[in-house]
Design a protein around this motif. Structure first.
Motif, PDB file in Angstrom:
ATOM      1  N   ALA A 141       0.833  -1.204   0.000  1.00  0.00           N
ATOM      2  CA  ALA A 141       0.000   0.000   0.000  1.00  0.00           C
ATOM      3  C   ALA A 141       0.867   1.253   0.000  1.00  0.00           C
ATOM      4  O   ALA A 141       0.597   2.219  -0.733  1.00  0.00           O
ATOM      5  CB  ALA A 141      -0.941  -0.014   1.202  1.00  0.00           C
ATOM      6  N   ASP A 142       1.915   1.255   0.810  1.00  0.00           N
ATOM      7  CA  ASP A 142       2.820   2.400   0.843  1.00  0.00           C
ATOM      8  C   ASP A 142       3.562   2.560  -0.472  1.00  0.00           C
ATOM      9  O   ASP A 142       3.802   3.682  -0.937  1.00  0.00           O
ATOM     10  CB  ASP A 142       3.826   2.245   1.985  1.00  0.00           C
ATOM     11  CG  ASP A 142       3.200   2.477   3.355  1.00  0.00           C
ATOM     12  OD1 ASP A 142       2.015   2.878   3.416  1.00  0.00           O
ATOM     13  OD2 ASP A 142       3.890   2.239   4.371  1.00  0.00           O
ATOM     14  N   PHE A 143       3.938   1.452  -1.094  1.00  0.00           N
ATOM     15  CA  PHE A 143       4.666   1.498  -2.370  1.00  0.00           C
ATOM     16  C   PHE A 143       3.807   2.181  -3.430  1.00  0.00           C
ATOM     17  O   PHE A 143       4.278   3.063  -4.154  1.00  0.00           O
ATOM     18  CB  PHE A 143       5.030   0.083  -2.800  1.00  0.00           C
ATOM     19  CG  PHE A 143       5.952   0.016  -3.984  1.00  0.00           C
ATOM     20  CD1 PHE A 143       7.328  -0.061  -3.796  1.00  0.00           C
ATOM     21  CD2 PHE A 143       5.465   0.021  -5.284  1.00  0.00           C
ATOM     22  CE1 PHE A 143       8.196  -0.125  -4.883  1.00  0.00           C
ATOM     23  CE2 PHE A 143       6.306  -0.042  -6.379  1.00  0.00           C
ATOM     24  CZ  PHE A 143       7.685  -0.107  -6.172  1.00  0.00           C
ATOM     25  N   GLN A 144       2.555   1.796  -3.521  1.00  0.00           N
ATOM     26  CA  GLN A 144       1.672   2.412  -4.515  1.00  0.00           C
ATOM     27  C   GLN A 144       1.477   3.899  -4.226  1.00  0.00           C
ATOM     28  O   GLN A 144       1.530   4.738  -5.133  1.00  0.00           O
ATOM     29  CB  GLN A 144       0.335   1.680  -4.535  1.00  0.00           C
ATOM     30  CG  GLN A 144      -0.602   2.138  -5.658  1.00  0.00           C
ATOM     31  CD  GLN A 144      -1.451   3.340  -5.295  1.00  0.00           C
ATOM     32  OE1 GLN A 144      -1.889   3.454  -4.142  1.00  0.00           O
ATOM     33  NE2 GLN A 144      -1.696   4.239  -6.237  1.00  0.00           N
ATOM     34  N   ARG A 145       1.259   4.234  -2.970  1.00  0.00           N
ATOM     35  CA  ARG A 145       0.970   5.613  -2.610  1.00  0.00           C
ATOM     36  C   ARG A 145       2.206   6.507  -2.795  1.00  0.00           C
ATOM     37  O   ARG A 145       2.128   7.585  -3.393  1.00  0.00           O
ATOM     38  CB  ARG A 145       0.486   5.685  -1.164  1.00  0.00           C
ATOM     39  CG  ARG A 145       0.128   7.089  -0.716  1.00  0.00           C
ATOM     40  CD  ARG A 145      -0.482   7.103   0.668  1.00  0.00           C
ATOM     41  NE  ARG A 145       0.402   6.468   1.649  1.00  0.00           N
ATOM     42  CZ  ARG A 145       0.181   5.262   2.167  1.00  0.00           C
ATOM     43  NH1 ARG A 145      -0.869   4.559   1.790  1.00  0.00           N
ATOM     44  NH2 ARG A 145       1.003   4.756   3.054  1.00  0.00           N
ATOM     45  N   GLU A 146       3.361   6.060  -2.312  1.00  0.00           N
ATOM     46  CA  GLU A 146       4.560   6.906  -2.371  1.00  0.00           C
ATOM     47  C   GLU A 146       5.017   7.159  -3.804  1.00  0.00           C
ATOM     48  O   GLU A 146       5.535   8.231  -4.110  1.00  0.00           O
ATOM     49  CB  GLU A 146       5.686   6.249  -1.561  1.00  0.00           C
ATOM     50  CG  GLU A 146       5.448   6.207  -0.066  1.00  0.00           C
ATOM     51  CD  GLU A 146       5.327   7.599   0.536  1.00  0.00           C
ATOM     52  OE1 GLU A 146       6.107   8.495   0.143  1.00  0.00           O
ATOM     53  OE2 GLU A 146       4.435   7.800   1.384  1.00  0.00           O
ATOM     54  N   HIS A 147       4.817   6.192  -4.677  1.00  0.00           N
ATOM     55  CA  HIS A 147       5.232   6.374  -6.066  1.00  0.00           C
ATOM     56  C   HIS A 147       4.094   6.888  -6.955  1.00  0.00           C
ATOM     57  O   HIS A 147       4.304   7.059  -8.165  1.00  0.00           O
ATOM     58  CB  HIS A 147       5.781   5.060  -6.624  1.00  0.00           C
ATOM     59  CG  HIS A 147       7.104   4.673  -6.048  1.00  0.00           C
ATOM     60  ND1 HIS A 147       8.232   5.466  -6.145  1.00  0.00           N
ATOM     61  CD2 HIS A 147       7.489   3.570  -5.348  1.00  0.00           C
ATOM     62  CE1 HIS A 147       9.246   4.879  -5.548  1.00  0.00           C
ATOM     63  NE2 HIS A 147       8.829   3.728  -5.053  1.00  0.00           N
ATOM     64  N   ALA A 148       2.935   7.162  -6.340  1.00  0.00           N
ATOM     65  CA  ALA A 148       1.789   7.714  -7.074  1.00  0.00           C
ATOM     66  C   ALA A 148       1.508   6.920  -8.342  1.00  0.00           C
ATOM     67  O   ALA A 148       1.322   7.479  -9.432  1.00  0.00           O
ATOM     68  CB  ALA A 148       2.035   9.194  -7.406  1.00  0.00           C
ATOM     69  N   LEU A 149       1.453   5.609  -8.203  1.00  0.00           N
ATOM     70  CA  LEU A 149       1.218   4.740  -9.358  1.00  0.00           C
ATOM     71  C   LEU A 149      -0.225   4.878  -9.826  1.00  0.00           C
ATOM     72  O   LEU A 149      -1.153   5.038  -9.018  1.00  0.00           O
ATOM     73  CB  LEU A 149       1.520   3.288  -8.983  1.00  0.00           C
ATOM     74  CG  LEU A 149       2.943   3.031  -8.454  1.00  0.00           C
ATOM     75  CD1 LEU A 149       3.118   1.558  -8.097  1.00  0.00           C
ATOM     76  CD2 LEU A 149       4.001   3.462  -9.469  1.00  0.00           C
ATOM     77  N   ASN A 150      -0.428   4.804 -11.122  1.00  0.00           N
ATOM     78  CA  ASN A 150      -1.752   5.037 -11.723  1.00  0.00           C
ATOM     79  C   ASN A 150      -2.603   3.770 -11.631  1.00  0.00           C
ATOM     80  O   ASN A 150      -2.771   3.041 -12.608  1.00  0.00           O
ATOM     81  CB  ASN A 150      -1.592   5.472 -13.177  1.00  0.00           C
ATOM     82  CG  ASN A 150      -2.917   5.894 -13.796  1.00  0.00           C
ATOM     83  OD1 ASN A 150      -3.846   6.284 -13.086  1.00  0.00           O
ATOM     84  ND2 ASN A 150      -3.013   5.798 -15.117  1.00  0.00           N
TER      85      ASN A 150
END
Length: 519
Positions: free
Chosen positions: A112-121
């Protein structure tokens, strides 16, 4: 007349990824970092849905070796089996758990943090219902909307349990919903169908409580320390195997389960032993549990883009470039990439497929963006080439983790006489892609033979000329001419995995390369 229903809103992207588990997020990261046009669709409201449910007892079998003598981040990834590749020091999994076998809940939090921190689409709550292909373009119906893409990458992971064709199998409790409380099996006779890690995980919880545990499958138990494959039964589940040989009535049976039925409040199982000349038996149990693994969900594919599958439909077939052999532009990511190194390297797991996906992103950029595949110049000198090869095998985590699968490819440029090094290509892809070249050198890390009677009592021959008898992971250099392998050199195994010794490693490799650099 009733009003006409509004047309579904359409979206068009070059790349569409289905699934926001570890693989979908990893590929999203690489595509996003390159500034490419992609979208990732996820049916659930957060990433990593599989790991919110599995493993059932919440303990991963993927290693998280936090304490080492190494400081190099690249080398540390050899023993960090859960991190996704990225440039943020804060998004390395050992910051989320220091346990050697971490909790699946920590991985869910990390994703969850990985997706959020990298602002993945990523579009959450967007379940894919159907995929079609026409005029060279994919049409994906999802969440009441329509998406179009030139390239489709399926990163859905396993779609559901694999249920073997056994009459009465519906009477068994599935791994996906059986009680995780071992106490619920107190005093009971239990049949577990399956002998993989999920079966042993389930049995391990029952061990202090059940009266009898039988684990059944047609083939013998495969132990990871014998096969060198992390998907085979891991050492932490050895207690049940101990109890089998210590005559506690628990058993590991090589048999087919021919039929299950209920009779008199108990379960009956008719079995045929596979290693006892067809001997048959009728056994009685109080509980039956199915732990037979998972299968892909191919139900989303329409007839226009139904991919070839393997192993009874359990996984997709893939070509050397991770693409479906029969559907152009359809690729598979994550655990669905494992067909070409099945039960050999680590493409089924994060620590393996993260490198596959880095390579896939480069192959996609080459095909769809006309971005040349990255390469590095290397002089056509045996000494320089030896130095470069050894530096890579001593440093790369991709070659270490994806042993016997990913390779560095050194291709001689006929115009300059020098080499171009392409990193982390599947070796069969490199051999196919560069089959027209006069000279190709591939470098992998490989195990020795796997048929030792006792893997803890292997006779070693520590001389360079017998390096091909090395049992542990070691470098293997192959020479190819016009698509045919013409020579192979093994370098001696090393306890510290440091292939730098002048006599044991450097000079044997330099001499070998010298022999084959001549036109």
């Amino acid at each position: 007349m009733p009003p006409t229903a509004p047309a579904a809103r359409a979206h068009t992207h070059r790349y569409l990824i289905i699934g926001a588990g570890p693989a979908g997020l990893q590929l999203s990261y690489f595509l996003g970092r390159a500034g490419l046009d992609y979208v990732t669709l996820e049916r659930e409201d957060a990433p990593g849905g599989f790991f919110r449910r599995f493993p059932r007892h919440r303990r991963l079998i993927s290693l998280n070796k936090v304490n080492t003598v190494e400081k190099d981040p690249e080398i540390l990834l050899r023993w960090d089996w859960n991190s996704l590749l990225n440039d943020s020091p804060a998004l390395q999994f050992p910051r989320y758990s220091r346990e050697y076998f971490p909790s699946a809940d920590d991985l869910v939090r990390y994703l969850a943090d990985f997706q959020r921190e990298h602002a993945l689409n990523v579009r959450y709550g967007t379940a894919v219902e159907r995929v079609e292909k026409s005029d060279g373009r994919f049409t994906v119906h999802a969440g009441g909307e329509v998406f179009h893409a030139e390239c489709l990458i399926v990163a859905t992971g396993w779609g559901g349990p694999y249920i073997p064709d056994i009459p009465g199998i519906e009477l068994a409790d599935g791994y996906e919903d059986v009680s995780v409380s071992g106490e619920d099996f107190t005093g009971k006779r239990v049949l577990i169908i399956g002998k993989g890690n999920s079966a042993f995980e389930t049995a391990h919880a029952m061990l202090p409580h059940a009266a009898i545990i039988h684990m059944a499958s047609p083939s013998p138990t495969r132990l990871a320390w014998t096969s060198k494959h992390p998907g085979h039964v891991r050492g932490q589940y050895g207690a049940l195997l101990d109890s089998y040989w210590f005559k506690t009535l628990h058993g590991v049976l090589e048999c087919t389960v021919d039929r299950l039925w209920r009779e008199g409040g108990h379960y009956k199982a008719a079995i045929t032993y596979t290693l006892a000349e067809g001997e048959q038996a009728l056994l009685e149990y109080d509980a039956v549990v199915r732990c037979t693994g998972f299968t892909m969900d191919a139900g989303i594919f329409g007839a226009s883009c139904a991919p070839e599958t393997l192993r009874g439909g359990r996984m997709p077939a893939i070509g050397p470039d991770f693409q479906s052999p029969n559907v152009d532009g359809l690729y598979f990511a994550g655990t669905l990439m494992q067909a070409r190194d099945f039960k050999r390297a680590s493409s089924a797991f994060i620590d393996g497929f993260r490198y596959n996906l880095r390579t896939l992103a480069a192959l996609l950029a080459e095909r769809y963006e006309d971005t040349p595949l990255p390469r590095h110049p290397v002089p056509a000198d045996a000494g320089e080439l030896t130095f470069t090869v050894l530096e890579r095998v001593n440093h790369s985590s991709a070659l270490w983790t994806q042993f016997e699968y990913l390779a560095d490819a050194y291709v001689r440029d006929p115009a300059t006489g020098g080499f171009h090094r392409y990193e982390d290509l599947p070796e069969d892809y490199a051999a196919e892609r560069f089959a027209g070249e006069d000279l190709l050198v591939t470098v992998t890390l490989r195990w020795g033979r796997r048929d030792h009677g006792d893997v803890f009592a292997i006779q070693r021959h520590p001389t360079p000329d017998r390096a091909d008898e090395s049992a542990f992971l070691h470098p293997v250099v192959r020479v190819w001419r016009r698509g045919a392998q013409v020579a192979e050199r093994h370098l001696l195994e090393d306890l510290q995995a440091q292939w730098r010794d002048p006599v044991r490693h450097v000079e044997p490799l330099r001499r070998f390369l010298s022999e084959h650099l001549a036109p």
